[in-house]
Design an enzyme around this catalytic site. Structure first.
Site, mmCIF file in Angstrom:
data_model
loop_
_atom_site.group_PDB
_atom_site.id
_atom_site.type_symbol
_atom_site.label_atom_id
_atom_site.label_comp_id
_atom_site.label_asym_id
_atom_site.label_seq_id
_atom_site.Cartn_x
_atom_site.Cartn_y
_atom_site.Cartn_z
ATOM 1 N N ASP A 39 0.863 -1.273 -0.054
ATOM 2 C CA ASP A 39 0.081 0.019 -0.094
ATOM 3 C C ASP A 39 0.972 1.242 -0.221
ATOM 4 O OD1 ASP A 39 -1.688 2.106 1.174
ATOM 5 O OD2 ASP A 39 -3.099 0.593 1.039
ATOM 6 N N ILE A 40 0.440 2.248 -0.910
ATOM 7 C CA ILE A 40 1.256 3.414 -1.015
ATOM 8 C C ILE A 40 1.188 4.389 0.468
ATOM 9 C CG2 ILE A 40 1.424 3.442 -3.218
ATOM 10 C CD1 ILE A 40 -0.602 5.742 -3.191
ATOM 11 N N GLN A 104 -15.261 1.991 1.003
ATOM 12 C CA GLN A 104 -14.871 1.492 -0.044
ATOM 13 C C GLN A 104 -14.260 2.781 -0.690
ATOM 14 O OE1 GLN A 104 -16.594 -1.327 -2.302
ATOM 15 N NE2 GLN A 104 -14.892 -1.488 -3.803
ATOM 16 N N HIS A 110 -10.361 -5.317 -3.054
ATOM 17 C CA HIS A 110 -9.254 -5.327 -2.664
ATOM 18 C C HIS A 110 -9.173 -5.804 -1.216
ATOM 19 C CE1 HIS A 110 -10.174 -1.323 -2.396
ATOM 20 N NE2 HIS A 110 -9.480 -1.196 -1.198
ATOM 21 N N HIS A 112 -6.773 -5.828 2.221
ATOM 22 C CA HIS A 112 -5.770 -5.306 2.925
ATOM 23 C C HIS A 112 -5.357 -6.473 3.878
ATOM 24 C CE1 HIS A 112 -6.923 -1.019 2.246
ATOM 25 N NE2 HIS A 112 -8.043 -1.413 1.936
#
Length: 125
Positions: A39-40, A104, A110, A112
């Site tokens: 994750d960024i 979301q 996706h 996590h």
């Protein structure tokens, strides 16, 4: 901004662009069914996202439309990633955000994976 998971799949969402190689990612794992990457904006020492390669807006969309093979492959990919990151022994948290109440933000399913620290609180604001 939370999305409406009932809308049609948006081919221009950020995860679709990552899957097409238009946007780079720090890849952790990839197979025929899934792509996993860091994750960024990590919320834990280990914060990886796993996305299916198919065009699925949300968990509901995926479980309604994906084939049994896609569902099994995606689920197995998540398990493979947690083991490869050596999170299986200390433990980890999986989270899927679904729709507005689930906050979301990207209209592509996706999951996590959070790890690298102990989680005490189940849900917080």
């Amino acid at each position: 901004m939370p999305i409406d998971p009932r809308l049609p799949y948006d081919e221009n969402n950020i995860f679709a662009k990552i899957l097409r190689g238009e946007i780079p990612c720090k890849k952790v794992y990839e197979d025929d069914h899934a792509l996993a990457f860091h994750d960024i904006n990590p919320q834990a020492p280990v914060h990886v996202l796993v996305i299916p390669k198919g065009a699925y807006v949300s968990w509901d969309d995926f479980t309604l439309k994906a084939s049994d093979g896609e569902i099994a492959g995606f689920t197995r990919a998540i398990g493979t990633v947690t083991r490869e990151l050596e999170l299986d022994q200390p433990g980890y948290r999986l989270m899927v955000n679904m729709g507005g109440h689930g906050h979301q933000e990207v209209p592509h399913l996706h999951v996590h994976i959070f790890g690298g620290r102990q989680f005490r609180v189940m849900i917080g604001d």
